[in-house]
Design an enzyme around this catalytic site. Sequence first.
Site, PDB file in Angstrom:
ATOM      1  N   ALA A 367       0.783  -1.231   0.000  1.00 33.05           N
ATOM      2  CA  ALA A 367       0.000   0.000   0.000  1.00 33.05           C
ATOM      3  C   ALA A 367       0.815   1.282   0.000  1.00 33.05           C
ATOM      4  O   ALA A 367       0.322   2.310  -0.457  1.00 33.05           O
ATOM      5  CB  ALA A 367      -0.929   0.009   1.216  1.00 33.05           C
ATOM      6  N   ALA A 368       2.025   1.260   0.556  1.00 36.52           N
ATOM      7  CA  ALA A 368       2.757   2.520   0.756  1.00 36.52           C
ATOM      8  C   ALA A 368       2.967   3.237  -0.589  1.00 36.52           C
ATOM      9  O   ALA A 368       3.226   2.583  -1.613  1.00 36.52           O
ATOM     10  CB  ALA A 368       4.107   2.234   1.404  1.00 36.52           C
ATOM     11  N   PRO A 369       2.795   4.580  -0.577  1.00 37.37           N
ATOM     12  CA  PRO A 369       2.520   5.476   0.556  1.00 37.37           C
ATOM     13  C   PRO A 369       1.044   5.683   0.866  1.00 37.37           C
ATOM     14  O   PRO A 369       0.693   6.618   1.573  1.00 37.37           O
ATOM     15  CB  PRO A 369       3.144   6.790   0.110  1.00 37.37           C
ATOM     16  CG  PRO A 369       2.954   6.784  -1.359  1.00 37.37           C
ATOM     17  CD  PRO A 369       3.099   5.352  -1.797  1.00 37.37           C
ATOM     18  N   GLY A 371      -1.656   5.928  -1.468  1.00 34.72           N
ATOM     19  CA  GLY A 371      -2.473   6.651  -2.437  1.00 34.72           C
ATOM     20  C   GLY A 371      -3.662   5.863  -2.925  1.00 34.72           C
ATOM     21  O   GLY A 371      -4.675   6.432  -3.316  1.00 34.72           O
ATOM     22  N   LYS A 372      -3.592   4.521  -2.902  1.00 31.35           N
ATOM     23  CA  LYS A 372      -4.680   3.687  -3.394  1.00 31.35           C
ATOM     24  C   LYS A 372      -5.440   3.003  -2.259  1.00 31.35           C
ATOM     25  O   LYS A 372      -6.379   2.254  -2.519  1.00 31.35           O
ATOM     26  CB  LYS A 372      -4.134   2.608  -4.342  1.00 31.35           C
ATOM     27  CG  LYS A 372      -3.188   3.102  -5.422  1.00 31.35           C
ATOM     28  CD  LYS A 372      -2.718   1.966  -6.291  1.00 31.35           C
ATOM     29  CE  LYS A 372      -1.543   2.376  -7.166  1.00 31.35           C
ATOM     30  NZ  LYS A 372      -0.318   2.550  -6.369  1.00 31.35           N
ATOM     31  N   ASP A 379       1.860  -3.034   4.357  1.00 25.74           N
ATOM     32  CA  ASP A 379       3.163  -2.885   3.727  1.00 25.74           C
ATOM     33  C   ASP A 379       4.198  -3.528   4.634  1.00 25.74           C
ATOM     34  O   ASP A 379       4.121  -3.425   5.875  1.00 25.74           O
ATOM     35  CB  ASP A 379       3.510  -1.414   3.506  1.00 25.74           C
ATOM     36  CG  ASP A 379       4.616  -1.251   2.466  1.00 25.74           C
ATOM     37  OD1 ASP A 379       4.279  -1.084   1.278  1.00 25.74           O
ATOM     38  OD2 ASP A 379       5.793  -1.305   2.850  1.00 25.74           O
ATOM     39  N   ASP A 406       4.525  -9.100   6.245  1.00 26.35           N
ATOM     40  CA  ASP A 406       5.161  -9.528   4.999  1.00 26.35           C
ATOM     41  C   ASP A 406       4.083 -10.080   4.073  1.00 26.35           C
ATOM     42  O   ASP A 406       3.341 -11.005   4.432  1.00 26.35           O
ATOM     43  CB  ASP A 406       6.214 -10.593   5.301  1.00 26.35           C
ATOM     44  CG  ASP A 406       7.062 -10.923   4.088  1.00 26.35           C
ATOM     45  OD1 ASP A 406       6.709 -10.478   2.976  1.00 26.35           O
ATOM     46  OD2 ASP A 406       8.069 -11.629   4.245  1.00 26.35           O
ATOM     47  N   ASP A 423      -0.188  -4.087  -5.997  1.00 26.30           N
ATOM     48  CA  ASP A 423       0.727  -3.229  -6.760  1.00 26.30           C
ATOM     49  C   ASP A 423       2.137  -3.648  -6.362  1.00 26.30           C
ATOM     50  O   ASP A 423       2.773  -3.046  -5.505  1.00 26.30           O
ATOM     51  CB  ASP A 423       0.466  -1.757  -6.447  1.00 26.30           C
ATOM     52  CG  ASP A 423       1.236  -0.835  -7.363  1.00 26.30           C
ATOM     53  OD1 ASP A 423       1.753  -1.317  -8.385  1.00 26.30           O
ATOM     54  OD2 ASP A 423       1.344   0.375  -7.055  1.00 26.30           O
ATOM     55  N   CYS A 480       4.854  -1.335 -12.224  1.00 26.72           N
ATOM     56  CA  CYS A 480       5.376  -0.227 -13.038  1.00 26.72           C
ATOM     57  C   CYS A 480       6.579  -0.712 -13.835  1.00 26.72           C
ATOM     58  O   CYS A 480       7.562   0.014 -14.009  1.00 26.72           O
ATOM     59  CB  CYS A 480       5.737   0.971 -12.169  1.00 26.72           C
ATOM     60  SG  CYS A 480       6.880   0.603 -10.828  1.00 26.72           S
TER      61      CYS A 480
END
Length: 561
Positions: A367-369, A371-372, A379, A406, A423, A480
Site C-alpha cells: 500500500a505505501a505510501p 495513495g490507493k 506494507d 510480509d 501493486d 510499473c
Amino acid sequence: MGRRKKTDDKNAKPIRGPGRKSKKQGEPVFPKELLQTDNSERKKLTSRSKKRARKRLEKEKLKQTVKKNTVKKIVQKRQSDGESIDDDEDEEQQQQLNGYTDENQQWLKPKTTKKLFDNDEKDESMEDDTPYDDQFDEVKSSSEEEEDDDDDDDDEPKLDIEKQSKKIREKQRQTKERSEQELLTNIQQHEKVQFPSGQEITKEAPQADLQLLMHRIREVINVLNDFKNKREPNRSRKEYLDLLQQDLCNYYSYNDFLMNKLLDLFPLAEIIDFLEANEVQRPVTIRTNTLKTRRRDLAQALINRGVNVDPLDKWTKVGLVIYNSQVPIGATPEYLSGHYMLQGASSFLPVMALAPQPNERILDMCAAPGGKSSYIANDANKDRAKAIIANTHRLGLTNTIVTNLDGRQFSEHMGGFDRCLVDAPCSGTGVIAKDPAVKSSKDDKDIQRCFTAQRQILLNAIDSINENSTTGGYIVYSTCSILVEENEAVIQYALNNRSVKLVETGLEFGVEGFTNFKGTAFHPLMKYCRRYYPHLHNLDGFFVAKLKKDSTKQGNKKGFI
C-alpha cells in the site's frame, strides 16, 4: 444691364464699341512652368545613372561593330570562294540570327536564355528593339538600380577583401549544395551502412559524436527493415543487431542487459520513440479526494493560487494535470487539508480496474505510501507504513486499518477479503524518466529477485480472497515494469498454481498483453491484460491484469509454461 441706353441728352457720353457683355474673351494665359510640353519635362539624373547610360551606349556600339565585322568577314570569304552574295543573303542573315553557320547547324543548337534570372540578357534584348537616347524620361526604381549596381560592381575593380569575401560565399554555397546532396542520397537510401572499426564501436558515449551516432542508428534500423536489399555483402543480421544495441547503449546510457530486453520487447520502428520518451518527464498529476471536495471546486481553488491546471482525460473523473505552478504543489492549504493526493496518472488505472463496491472488505497488499488504500492497507516496510498512516489522517479516511506484515505470508494472518489490489514491487523499468539510475543498475539477478517475490505475493493475495463473495472475489495485479518476466509470466504462474481465471479489466484503452513472446506461449485470455507505454499513452510504463478466484483448489499446471 449689359446694353447702354440710347438717349438724346447731349451731355451723355458717346457710345463706343459694343457693350461690356458682348466683348470676346481673350486667350488664356498660363504660367511658364505649365506651358512646357511632356518632351521638355525632364528630371535631373544622378551621376551614377548617367554612367550606366553611357555604358549601355558603349555596349550597343560595340555589339553593332562586332556584327559589321562578322558580316564583312563572311562576305570576303564567299567572294574569295567565288560564291554569290545576293542569292544567299537572306539565308546568311537567318543563320546569324540563329547563332550558328551552315557548317555546324546539324549538331549545334542556339542557347536558350533563362527568363527568370537573366536580367542582363533581357535588358540587352530590349535595347535591340528600342534605340537609346541621351535623355531619360523617368528615374529608375530602387530594385533596377540595385541590379545595375551589381553589373557595375562586376565591371569595376575589386579590393582584396571583396575578393576574399566572394570566395568565402562561393565556398559556403558549394558546401551547402554538397550537404543537400548528401541528405538527398540518405533519403533515397542509396548508400549502405559502413561498419566502424573496433575502437569506434567500443568508444564511450561522452567521447563519441552523438549526432553521427544517431545517424548511424537510424541507418542500421533502415537496413534491418529491408535487410535483403540493403545489407552489405558477407554481413549477417546479428552483426547489425549487435551494432545497433551497442550504439543505443552509448547514446542513451543503458547497460547491455536492459537494452537487450527492450530490443526484444519493441519493434525497431518504436524503440527510438520509447527511449526518447524516457528522457522526458511525465506531466504532474493529482487525484481529487472526493470525500472532502469536488474536482471542479479543487481546480478553481488552485487556479486562484496561480496554478495552471486542467482535467486529466476523459477516462478519469477525479484526475487533474498541472502544467506549471507559482506555489509548491505539495505545500498548498488544499494539499495539507487533504483535498488531493499527488499521484501519477498510471496509478489511477489499477483502482479503476478493481472497482470496489460499498460494504466490501478491500485489501491493498503493497500500500505505501497509501495513495490507493481503501480498507486494509498493508506494507512490509515499517517506515513506509508510517507514510500510509500520515496520508490516511490527512485524507480523512476513517475505515482503514494499517498493518505491517510480509505480503509473502499475509494469508497466514488474515483472509476473507472481497477484493485485493497487488501493486507489486518491481524493477521500475516503466518509470525510467523518474529514476534514470535504472538504465545501468539492473541486471539478470535483480529481475529474477523481483519476479520471485511477485509470484509469492500474488499467490498469498489469491489465498486471502473469499471465493464465495457475492460481489467480489477479484484480484488486480499491477506493476510499473514493462518486462514480460514480471508481468505475463507472473500471471501465468498464478494461473498454473491457483484456481483463478483472467477477466476483462474494464479499462477503455491500453495495449493488449502478450499471448506469445519469443516462442513462449501464454494463456489465450492474456489479451485481457493491459500494457501502457510512455511513447504511446504519455503515461509511465505500467501493466494491469485482473483475476477472479473460483475455488481454493490448486490450479492446473498443464498446458502453458
